[in-house]
Write a protein that holds these residues in place. Structure first.
Motif, PDB file in Angstrom:
ATOM      1  N   ALA A  40      43.029  21.592  78.749  1.00 23.56           N
ATOM      2  CA  ALA A  40      42.417  20.687  78.095  1.00 23.56           C
ATOM      3  C   ALA A  40      42.051  19.464  78.832  1.00 23.56           C
ATOM      4  O   ALA A  40      41.260  18.792  78.641  1.00 23.56           O
ATOM      5  CB  ALA A  40      43.809  19.941  77.135  1.00 23.56           C
ATOM      6  N   MET A  41      42.367  19.792  80.283  1.00 24.25           N
ATOM      7  CA  MET A  41      42.008  18.485  81.069  1.00 24.25           C
ATOM      8  C   MET A  41      40.540  18.348  81.370  1.00 24.25           C
ATOM      9  O   MET A  41      40.037  17.189  81.208  1.00 24.25           O
ATOM     10  CB  MET A  41      42.608  18.862  82.471  1.00 24.25           C
ATOM     11  CG  MET A  41      42.456  17.794  83.478  1.00 24.25           C
ATOM     12  SD  MET A  41      43.448  16.345  82.965  1.00 24.25           S
ATOM     13  CE  MET A  41      45.102  16.838  82.814  1.00 24.25           C
ATOM     14  N   PRO A  42      39.514  19.384  81.344  1.00 25.39           N
ATOM     15  CA  PRO A  42      38.396  18.936  81.683  1.00 25.39           C
ATOM     16  C   PRO A  42      37.811  18.189  80.419  1.00 25.39           C
ATOM     17  O   PRO A  42      36.907  17.234  80.598  1.00 25.39           O
ATOM     18  CB  PRO A  42      37.640  20.310  81.530  1.00 25.39           C
ATOM     19  CG  PRO A  42      38.625  21.218  82.172  1.00 25.39           C
ATOM     20  CD  PRO A  42      39.835  20.655  81.565  1.00 25.39           C
ATOM     21  N   MET A  43      38.044  18.486  79.350  1.00 24.40           N
ATOM     22  CA  MET A  43      37.788  17.714  77.977  1.00 24.40           C
ATOM     23  C   MET A  43      38.108  16.452  77.951  1.00 24.40           C
ATOM     24  O   MET A  43      37.690  15.476  77.633  1.00 24.40           O
ATOM     25  CB  MET A  43      37.963  18.574  76.613  1.00 24.40           C
ATOM     26  CG  MET A  43      36.873  19.684  76.483  1.00 24.40           C
ATOM     27  SD  MET A  43      37.090  21.165  77.280  1.00 24.40           S
ATOM     28  CE  MET A  43      38.345  21.855  77.118  1.00 24.40           C
ATOM     29  N   LEU A  44      39.484  16.272  78.304  1.00 26.13           N
ATOM     30  CA  LEU A  44      39.902  15.107  78.287  1.00 26.13           C
ATOM     31  C   LEU A  44      39.398  13.926  79.206  1.00 26.13           C
ATOM     32  O   LEU A  44      39.136  12.845  78.993  1.00 26.13           O
ATOM     33  CB  LEU A  44      41.454  15.109  78.504  1.00 26.13           C
ATOM     34  CG  LEU A  44      42.197  15.569  77.584  1.00 26.13           C
ATOM     35  CD1 LEU A  44      43.864  16.008  78.005  1.00 26.13           C
ATOM     36  CD2 LEU A  44      42.360  14.944  76.356  1.00 26.13           C
ATOM     37  N   LEU A  45      38.958  14.502  80.555  1.00 28.64           N
ATOM     38  CA  LEU A  45      38.358  13.731  81.652  1.00 28.64           C
ATOM     39  C   LEU A  45      37.075  13.211  81.314  1.00 28.64           C
ATOM     40  O   LEU A  45      36.682  12.245  81.417  1.00 28.64           O
ATOM     41  CB  LEU A  45      38.428  14.384  82.854  1.00 28.64           C
ATOM     42  CG  LEU A  45      39.901  14.654  83.602  1.00 28.64           C
ATOM     43  CD1 LEU A  45      39.756  15.655  84.805  1.00 28.64           C
ATOM     44  CD2 LEU A  45      40.426  13.407  83.753  1.00 28.64           C
ATOM     45  N   VAL A  46      36.105  14.091  80.423  1.00 23.24           N
ATOM     46  CA  VAL A  46      34.925  13.687  80.197  1.00 23.24           C
ATOM     47  C   VAL A  46      35.085  12.680  78.980  1.00 23.24           C
ATOM     48  O   VAL A  46      34.354  12.036  79.007  1.00 23.24           O
ATOM     49  CB  VAL A  46      34.277  15.203  79.677  1.00 23.24           C
ATOM     50  CG1 VAL A  46      32.968  14.714  78.828  1.00 23.24           C
ATOM     51  CG2 VAL A  46      33.865  15.999  80.640  1.00 23.24           C
ATOM     52  N   GLY A  47      36.229  12.838  78.221  1.00 23.11           N
ATOM     53  CA  GLY A  47      36.138  11.917  77.170  1.00 23.11           C
ATOM     54  C   GLY A  47      36.579  10.419  77.627  1.00 23.11           C
ATOM     55  O   GLY A  47      36.048   9.534  77.053  1.00 23.11           O
ATOM     56  N   LEU A  48      37.298  10.587  78.588  1.00 25.39           N
ATOM     57  CA  LEU A  48      37.848   9.369  79.368  1.00 25.39           C
ATOM     58  C   LEU A  48      36.650   8.612  79.826  1.00 25.39           C
ATOM     59  O   LEU A  48      36.383   7.522  79.901  1.00 25.39           O
ATOM     60  CB  LEU A  48      38.924   9.660  80.258  1.00 25.39           C
ATOM     61  CG  LEU A  48      39.451   8.519  80.973  1.00 25.39           C
ATOM     62  CD1 LEU A  48      40.273   7.220  80.192  1.00 25.39           C
ATOM     63  CD2 LEU A  48      40.280   8.742  82.157  1.00 25.39           C
TER      64      LEU A  48
END
Length: 89
Positions: free
Chosen positions: A21-29
């Motif tokens: 989940a981390m790549p999508m969360l970081l891009v969203g952030l």
């Protein structure tokens, strides 16, 4: 199954979930912060303005990382299925 095994198994499952989940969360952030800075600079305070750029960025990151995600999930699942006889002892 010992409590240590169950804790270790659950820990590895949670780590896998977080790493996927981390790549999508970081891009969203990052997109959310960028759009918020633009909104603050232009004084446009529309709450729905951040939704579409975040959605597009997260979907794009999902497309980019999908092979990696699929490989991680497949290897985790195959490891579980191969080791079932050891787990039930």
């Amino acid at each position: 199954m010992s409590p240590e095994f169950v804790i270790g198994f659950m820990r590895s499952a949670i780590e896998l979930t977080l790493s996927i989940a981390m790549p999508m969360l970081l891009v969203g952030l990052a997109v959310g912060v960028f759009v918020s800075i633009i909104q603050a600079a232009t004084q446009i305070q529309e709450q729905t303005l951040t939704f579409i750029p975040k959605l597009i960025a997260i979907f794009g990151m999902l497309l980019l990382t999908f092979p990696w995600i699929l490989e991680r999930i497949t290897s985790f699942t195959s490891n579980i299925l191969i080791n079932i006889p050891q787990y039930i002892r």
